[in-house]
Write an enzyme that holds these catalytic residues in place. Structure first.
Site: not given
Ligand code: LLP
Length: 422
Positions: A239, A274-276, A312, A316, A344-345, A373
């Site tokens: 997150g 961590p992802g993002r 995105r 969002y 077309c949106e 993402y």
């Molecule tokens: N763990 C869980 C249980 C999650 O649901 C998520 C993200 C993560 C880890 C990784 O979160 P991060 O570190 O990437 O924030 N598509 C959206 C983001 C959706 C995130 C969903 N869950 C966007 O483009 O902002």
């Protein structure tokens, strides 16, 4: 040196001109920097040095096998949310013993596959999943190591679409209900509750919500241990936000500081997802100008990327930085424009009222902070082939997911026999 920078007025990824990639692969195309991925992973590894941690990269942010392999080589585990992501992680060389399987709705097939592969932990957030796991695990002679994801009811201060830690969200088990569920899990054959998990949202730019949630987790962990449950692990989710525009997200070191402070002296292993923060700033989307259109009130720049390639902004209202591939002269006048795609949106728009230099057909623009993402959320809406992905390392680069041909797109479909003759 940042991984994306101008050299001789041309935007480069590490030592490669983005225009060279675009010329060879076509546009739109995602380009990722190995250096940026490594650096962001290492910022986690360094920040938690000395603590017993597993950094399980959230595959949903960017599921390119090349990205996963690069992170696997750094020692990363994976956080997966489907049988597909689990297969990607394993195929990339991430051992099952470093994989966490999360998600609010896992199928029996997915759970059976995860158990057979021997994943490190299954994060449960629906009571009924424990019973299903018990049945499957006893049938195949395995033990399901589970963490129960609690909903700490904190407001992470993110946009509503990606908030996950409030009581009204579908995620997690209510804090008050957790002790009873842990005891139930403990009583089930084939199920071993090993930890507590929490994830409060995404693109979080403040430490306070984390501190609040972590304090609740520590209290619960100690209560449950005192109650005789053999817990050993705490999964603190992901997150942590990145800079898209003017945000000021905390450093990974500051975030780790909160973890160290809250869990000081506690005997537990830690998991992070961590992802993002790993992939977000490591990727850009390169697109070509098709043309411009001037109406009575507005300048529109129409490019060959669209909302199906990077959703995105449409989904969002998210901000992404945009740079011209060729840096204009210092005295160039930048004029506000809406940057739009061909779909077309009206939501097919990457930016509104954004200052851009004069642009001609075939000039390129680079949409930044698109490594997370981005490609993973792409689709083929409007008959547009899925956007390809390229990984750069120094002066090397390779296509790591190619653009499908129209023939391949057509070949995935077939007509029912009663329409073949028509
Ligand atoms: N763990 C869980 C249980 C999650 O649901 C998520 C993200 C993560 C880890 C990784 O979160 P991060 O570190 O990437 O924030 N598509 C959206 C983001 C959706 C995130 C969903 N869950 C966007 O483009 O902002």
């Amino acid at each position: 040196m940042t991984p994306f920078h101008y050299r001789d007025h041309r935007l480069c990824a590490e030592s490669v001109r983005l225009s060279d990639i675009a010329e060879a692969v076509g546009t739109p195309v995602y380009v990722y920097s190995s250096q940026a991925l490594q650096d962001s992973y290492r910022s986690y590894a360094d920040a938690f040095a000395g603590l017993p941690v597993t950094i399980c990269y959230a595959v949903k942010a960017n599921d390119s096998l090349a990205v996963l392999r690069l992170l696997a080589a750094e020692g990363a585990g994976a956080d997966v949310v489907s049988g597909g992501e689990l297969r990607y992680a394993l195929a990339a060389g991430i051992p099952a013993g470093r994989v966490v399987f999360s998600g609010v709705g896992k199928t029996r097939e997915e759970l059976a596959f995860a158990l057979a592969e021997g994943v490190m932990q299954i994060n449960v957030e629906v009571a009924s999943e424990l019973d299903v796991l018990s049945q499957i695990a006893t049938a195949i002679g395995k033990t399901a190591k589970v963490a129960i994801r609690i909903n700490p009811d904190v407001d992470a201060g993110t946009i509503a679409q990606i908030s996950t830690g409030k009581a009204e969200n579908k995620f997690g088990i209510a804090y008050e209900d957790a002790p009873a569920l842990f005891r139930h899990a403990h009583s089930l054959p084939g199920v071993e509750p090993v930890g507590i998990a929490v994830h409060i949202g995404s693109q979080i730019t403040k430490l306070e919500p984390y501190r609040d949630a972590f304090l609740r987790v520590r209290t619960l962990y100690e209560e449950l241990k005192a109650d005789g449950l053999p817990l050993e692990r705490i999964d603190l989710g992901g997150g942590l936000g990145i800079v898209y525009n003017q945000e000021e997200p905390p450093s990974v070191a500051a975030y780790a500081g909160v973890v160290r402070e809250v869990f000081h002296g506690l005997d537990a292993q830690f998991v992070f997802e961590p992802g993002r923060r790993i992939a977000g700033l490591a990727g850009v989307l390169v697109t070509k100008v098709i043309t411009e259109k001037q109406t009575a009130t507005k300048r529109f720049v129409i490019v060959d990327a669209a909302m199906n390639d990077l959703i995105r902004p449409a989904l969002y209202d998210a901000y992404h930085p945009i740079q011209p591939e060729t840096a204009p002269d210092a005295d160039t006048e930048w004029i506000e424009a809406d940057l739009v795609g061909p779909i077309c949106e009206s939501t097919d728009q990457f930016a509104a009222n954004r200052p851009l230099p004069p642009l001609l057909a075939d000039d390129m623009l680079v949409i930044g902070a698109a490594g997370a993402y981005g490609a993973v959320m792409a689709c083929e809406y409007n008959g547009r082939p899925r956007v390809p992905e390229v990984l750069v390392r120094g002066s090397d680069w390779a296509v790591v997911r190619r653009r499908p041909t129209y023939e391949e797109m057509l070949a995935a479909q077939n007509l029912p026999p009663w329409l073949e003759e028509a």
